[in-house]
Design a protein around this motif. Structure first.
Motif, PDB file in Angstrom:
ATOM      1  N   HIS A  62       0.850  -1.199   0.000  1.00  0.00           N
ATOM      2  CA  HIS A  62       0.000   0.000   0.000  1.00  0.00           C
ATOM      3  C   HIS A  62       0.880   1.241   0.000  1.00  0.00           C
ATOM      4  O   HIS A  62       2.072   1.168   0.294  1.00  0.00           O
ATOM      5  CB  HIS A  62      -0.901   0.024   1.244  1.00  0.00           C
ATOM      6  CG  HIS A  62      -0.128   0.222   2.511  1.00  0.00           C
ATOM      7  ND1 HIS A  62       0.596  -0.779   3.103  1.00  0.00           N
ATOM      8  CD2 HIS A  62       0.068   1.328   3.275  1.00  0.00           C
ATOM      9  CE1 HIS A  62       1.197  -0.314   4.179  1.00  0.00           C
ATOM     10  NE2 HIS A  62       0.897   0.969   4.309  1.00  0.00           N
ATOM     11  N   ASP A  64       0.867   5.190   1.785  1.00  0.00           N
ATOM     12  CA  ASP A  64       0.209   5.886   2.888  1.00  0.00           C
ATOM     13  C   ASP A  64      -0.607   7.037   2.294  1.00  0.00           C
ATOM     14  O   ASP A  64      -0.174   7.696   1.349  1.00  0.00           O
ATOM     15  CB  ASP A  64       1.243   6.378   3.910  1.00  0.00           C
ATOM     16  CG  ASP A  64       1.878   5.198   4.646  1.00  0.00           C
ATOM     17  OD1 ASP A  64       1.315   4.082   4.582  1.00  0.00           O
ATOM     18  OD2 ASP A  64       2.937   5.380   5.259  1.00  0.00           O
ATOM     19  N   HIS A 119       4.781   0.138  -0.009  1.00  0.00           N
ATOM     20  CA  HIS A 119       5.536  -0.655   0.979  1.00  0.00           C
ATOM     21  C   HIS A 119       4.646  -1.736   1.586  1.00  0.00           C
ATOM     22  O   HIS A 119       3.418  -1.696   1.436  1.00  0.00           O
ATOM     23  CB  HIS A 119       6.138   0.245   2.068  1.00  0.00           C
ATOM     24  CG  HIS A 119       5.151   1.139   2.741  1.00  0.00           C
ATOM     25  ND1 HIS A 119       4.641   2.275   2.161  1.00  0.00           N
ATOM     26  CD2 HIS A 119       4.540   1.056   3.947  1.00  0.00           C
ATOM     27  CE1 HIS A 119       3.788   2.846   2.978  1.00  0.00           C
ATOM     28  NE2 HIS A 119       3.698   2.129   4.073  1.00  0.00           N
TER      29      HIS A 119
END
Ligand SMILES: O=C(O)CCC(=O)C(=O)O
Ligand SMILES: [Fe+2]
Length: 182
Positions: A62, A64, A119
């Motif tokens: 995903h 952030d 990440h």
């Protein structure tokens, strides 16, 4: 509280640096961060043993959804970051340091000059892992659109304006299958 002060100070310094790097006044983003959405979480990753399915890892791939993330992790490891070549590389723990992730809002504001980092975490160490991410965004109603210094005739804006709150809400709903379509 003392523990929170360090990530806040790091984030503030970096946010000023990002503004300067874009030929904007150092306090450019602060004007949209009078009461920014901020969250600090403590995450626990149980160890995963044997063959690990990508659907069931500590935290799936995903980006952030905010502005910056300042993350402290223990010594166990497991965080991986996708580089621009599309390869997963480990982000090993380094004592006394923080990991900083660029979030989606920066990608939009910079018209893709800076991209939000993909990440994930896979904890195959056999040990419990703990991390403490600190997320800082903009004000809930701050308008997010490419800044003037990142837009030109040759490089038109790639994003329509949205508010920070709208983006966070959309990403929240997208991450929970049962909320979609409601
Ligand atoms: O635990 C980590 O190292 C990463 C956590 C993370 O990516 C997140 O909470 O968004
Ligand atoms: Fe993350």
């Amino acid at each position: 509280m003392a523990k929170l002060q360090k990530p806040v100070a790091i984030a503030r310094t970096l946010i000023g640096g990002i503004a300067l790097s874009l030929d904007l006044p150092k306090n450019y983003f602060e004007q949209r961060q009078r009461k920014p959405i901020t969250i600090q979480r403590v995450l626990r990753y149980p160890p995963q043993i044997g063959k690990v399915s990508l659907e069931e890892i500590g935290i799936g791939a995903h980006t952030d959804d905010g502005f910056l993330t300042v993350l402290s992790q223990d010594t166990v490891g497991g965080l991986q970051v996708k580089n621009r070549a599309g390869e997963w590389v480990t982000a090993p723990p380094v004592e006394g340091t923080f990991i900083v992730n660029i979030g989606d809002l920066v990608q939009t504001l910079t018209n893709d000059r800076y991209t939000s980092t993909m990440h994930r975490v896979i904890n195959t160490s056999g040990l419990e892992r703990y991390s403490i991410p600190f997320f800082i965004d903009l004000d809930f109603d701050a308008v997010v659109a490419p800044v003037p210094t990142c837009v030109s005739e040759a490089l038109p804006a790639k994003y329509e304006a949205y508010t920070c709150g709208e983006h966070k809400f959309k990403r929240f709903v997208d991450s929970y299958a049962h909320l979609k379509g409601e």
